[in-house]
Design an enzyme around this catalytic site. Structure first.
Site, PDB file in Angstrom:
ATOM      1  N   GLN A 115       0.828  -1.216   0.000  1.00 32.86           N
ATOM      2  CA  GLN A 115       0.000   0.000   0.000  1.00 32.86           C
ATOM      3  C   GLN A 115       0.862   1.264   0.000  1.00 32.86           C
ATOM      4  O   GLN A 115       0.488   2.265  -0.617  1.00 32.86           O
ATOM      5  CB  GLN A 115      -0.901  -0.019   1.238  1.00 32.86           C
ATOM      6  N   LYS A 118       1.887   1.797  -3.637  1.00 29.94           N
ATOM      7  CA  LYS A 118       0.680   2.042  -4.441  1.00 29.94           C
ATOM      8  C   LYS A 118       0.189   3.468  -4.202  1.00 29.94           C
ATOM      9  O   LYS A 118      -0.073   4.220  -5.139  1.00 29.94           O
ATOM     10  CB  LYS A 118      -0.397   1.035  -4.028  1.00 29.94           C
ATOM     11  N   LYS A 130      -2.494  -0.970   6.543  1.00 27.59           N
ATOM     12  CA  LYS A 130      -3.532  -1.973   6.291  1.00 27.59           C
ATOM     13  C   LYS A 130      -3.963  -2.542   7.626  1.00 27.59           C
ATOM     14  O   LYS A 130      -3.204  -2.510   8.593  1.00 27.59           O
ATOM     15  CB  LYS A 130      -2.973  -3.108   5.415  1.00 27.59           C
ATOM     16  N   ASP A 170     -11.765  -3.627   2.216  1.00 26.87           N
ATOM     17  CA  ASP A 170     -10.960  -4.580   1.439  1.00 26.87           C
ATOM     18  C   ASP A 170     -11.825  -5.847   1.428  1.00 26.87           C
ATOM     19  O   ASP A 170     -13.053  -5.750   1.633  1.00 26.87           O
ATOM     20  CB  ASP A 170      -9.588  -4.790   2.103  1.00 26.87           C
ATOM     21  N   SER A 381     -10.481   6.994  -2.798  1.00 29.58           N
ATOM     22  CA  SER A 381     -10.609   7.251  -1.356  1.00 29.58           C
ATOM     23  C   SER A 381     -10.005   8.611  -1.022  1.00 29.58           C
ATOM     24  O   SER A 381     -10.551   9.367  -0.209  1.00 29.58           O
ATOM     25  CB  SER A 381      -9.865   6.179  -0.549  1.00 29.58           C
TER      26      SER A 381
HETATM   27  N1  GLU Z   1      -8.218  -1.958   0.001  1.00 31.77           N
HETATM   28  C1  GLU Z   1      -8.007  -1.128  -1.139  1.00 31.77           C
HETATM   29  C2  GLU Z   1      -6.591  -1.320  -1.655  1.00 31.77           C
HETATM   30  O1  GLU Z   1      -6.098  -2.420  -1.626  1.00 31.77           O
HETATM   31  C3  GLU Z   1      -8.407   0.317  -0.913  1.00 31.77           C
HETATM   32  C4  GLU Z   1      -7.821   1.002   0.261  1.00 31.77           C
HETATM   33  C5  GLU Z   1      -8.374   2.389   0.539  1.00 31.77           C
HETATM   34  O2  GLU Z   1      -9.250   2.862  -0.178  1.00 31.77           O
HETATM   35  O3  GLU Z   1      -7.882   2.990   1.504  1.00 31.77           O
HETATM   36  O4  GLU Z   1      -5.950  -0.435  -2.166  1.00 31.77           O
END
Ligand code: GLU
Length: 449
Positions: A115, A118, A130, A170, A381
């Site tokens: 994350q 990303k 996470k 998620d 988000s």
């Molecule tokens: N769970 C999603 C991801 O893997 C979205 C996370 C979010 O929106 O904070 O990126």
């Protein structure tokens, strides 16, 4: 063959392994990034000197807690809750919550690590985290889900805040669960702090397009990958694994852009529908009635259900793994390539095993790793957070336009980075390096953090 790591990086990897024993998924996610960072340290020796890689591999904070709750029979149940706050150099911790019986600390750490990069690729001001629980929502009543969510939030709330840590959904966590958690947070803190959770419902602080965003974003990413090869989605035969939120909206956008999705799946089996998956039926079954996809064939006589089947055996031109980690292995990747697959983009996080990734890269097909291809969810988000901060709400068209621009921007950044580092077309290397450099620069600027 597993690629060898540069000597210093190998030492870092060994330390990550010994410090996080038994957390194989985390080791895998770290290794995949470290394999591509050699040339970055040559170009930016200050990153090595300041031990940026070592710091990035160690979460800033890890929270593990007990979640007691009562089921409908009045029996006490105990689950474990997690939040791994990985990196906040670029903004407040941001990342989803996963409720699934397979969740361990190692799972949450691998997801949090991915994350960080990303989120950096989106260009939005968000750090990486996470969380989740080994709670199994399958077969649970609405009341049980609510009591679990309330108990989970009774501990988690103290670690959250719109400027501190902002969870979302998620696997196993969608609008319903976010609602129960937001309600509990509001009650405990006596604050209507919209920006503390994303993926909220429309009408109480949620953003239009957030529900669709991960799937739509994956398809925009594929469109861009194909564009560089003078191809389009028109008429392409696709398969999408899974049948949850990401899979549903990946299928919807593929159909809107003229492709045809002939298969989807869940952990029980595969549905093959040569006429193209009926998206309205799939939505009703999954989103409204919360049923399994074996029921799909009861309403579509021409479709076939293969219990225990392997979706990667279904011939296609484009494959979109959108279920869960390590769902596509080396054998599956070889089958896809042999069957004429030209592009793969990951809606799930780390769905392809390291051997599968090597097969795709060696075959020279367009392969978009999750970090880049599925960043549209978290990016939207961040758009939800912007709307909350300004007490505004944007139209569907405007928000979708922003999502499209962000995904196109990620594709450009990742491609240009791959080219700059001598590996044109290698989106794995491009995504890892581009994400890492953004985080590393911010960490250097902020002093020893
Ligand atoms: N769970 C999603 C991801 O893997 C979205 C996370 C979010 O929106 O904070 O990126």
């Amino acid at each position: 063959m597993t690629p060898v790591l540069d000597e210093n990086i190998e030492a870092i990897y060994q330390q990550v392994k010994s410090r996080n024993p038994g957390e194989e998924e985390f080791h895998q996610a770290v290794r995949e990034v470290l394999e591509t960072l050699g040339p970055v340290l040559v170009k930016y020796p200050e990153f090595a000197r300041e031990r940026i890689i070592e710091r990035v591999c160690e979460p800033e904070r890890q929270i593990i807690f007990r979640v007691p709750w009562q089921d409908d029979r009045g029996e006490v149940q105990i689950n474990r809750g997690f939040r791994v706050e990985f990196n906040s150099a670029l903004g407040p911790y941001k990342g989803g919550l996963r409720f699934h019986p397979s969740v361990t600390l190692g799972t949450v750490k691998f997801l949090g690590f991915e994350q960080v990069f990303k989120n950096a690729l989106t260009g939005m001001p968000i750090g990486g985290a996470k969380g989740g629980s080994d709670f199994d929502p399958k077969g649970r009543s609405d009341g049980e889900i609510m009591r679990f969510c309330q108990s989970f939030m009774l501990e988690l709330y103290r670690h959250l805040g719109e400027y501190t840590d902002v969870p979302a959904g998620d696997i196993g966590v969608s609008g319903r669960e976010i609602g129960y958690m937001f309600g509990q947070y509001k009650r405990i803190t006596n604050r209507y702090e919209s920006g503390v959770l994303t993926g909220k419902g429309i009408g109480w602080g949620g953003s239009l397009v957030r529900k669709e965003a991960t799937g739509y974003g994956v398809v925009y990413f594929v469109r861009e990958m194909l564009r560089t090869r003078n191809e389009t989605l028109e008429g392409k035969r696709c398969i999408v694994s899974g049948s949850g939120n990401v899979a549903i909206y990946t299928i919807e956008k593929l159909h809107q852009l003229g492709a045809k999705v002939v298969a989807c799946s869940d952990s029980g089996g595969v549905v093959v529908d040569e006429q193209g998956i009926d998206i309205d039926l799939l939505k009703t079954l999954k989103e409204v009635e919360r049923r399994r996809i074996c029921d799909y064939v009861k309403y579509r006589r021409e479709a076939v259900y293969q219990p225990g089947g392997n979706i990667w055996d279904v011939p296609c031109q484009i494959a979109l793994p959108s279920a869960t980690q390590n769902e596509l292995n080396g054998r599956d990747a070889r089958t896809l390539v042999r069957n004429g697959c030209i592009a793969v983009a990951e809606g799930a996080n780390m769905p392809t095993t390291p051997e599968g990734v090597r097969v795709f890269l060696e075959a020279g097909i367009a392969y978009g790793p999750g970090k880049a291809a599925n960043a549209g969810g978290v990016a939207t988000s961040a758009l939800e957070m912007q709307q909350n901060a300004s007490r505004d709400s944007w139209s569907f068209e405007f928000t979708e336009q922003r999502l499209d621009e962000i995904m196109t921007g990620i594709h450009t950044l990742v491609s240009e980075t791959a080219e700059e580092f001598g590996a044109p077309g290698n989106y794995v290397l491009g995504a890892n390096i581009a994400g890492f450099i953004k985080v590393a620069r911010a960490m250097l600027a902020l002093g020893l953090i």
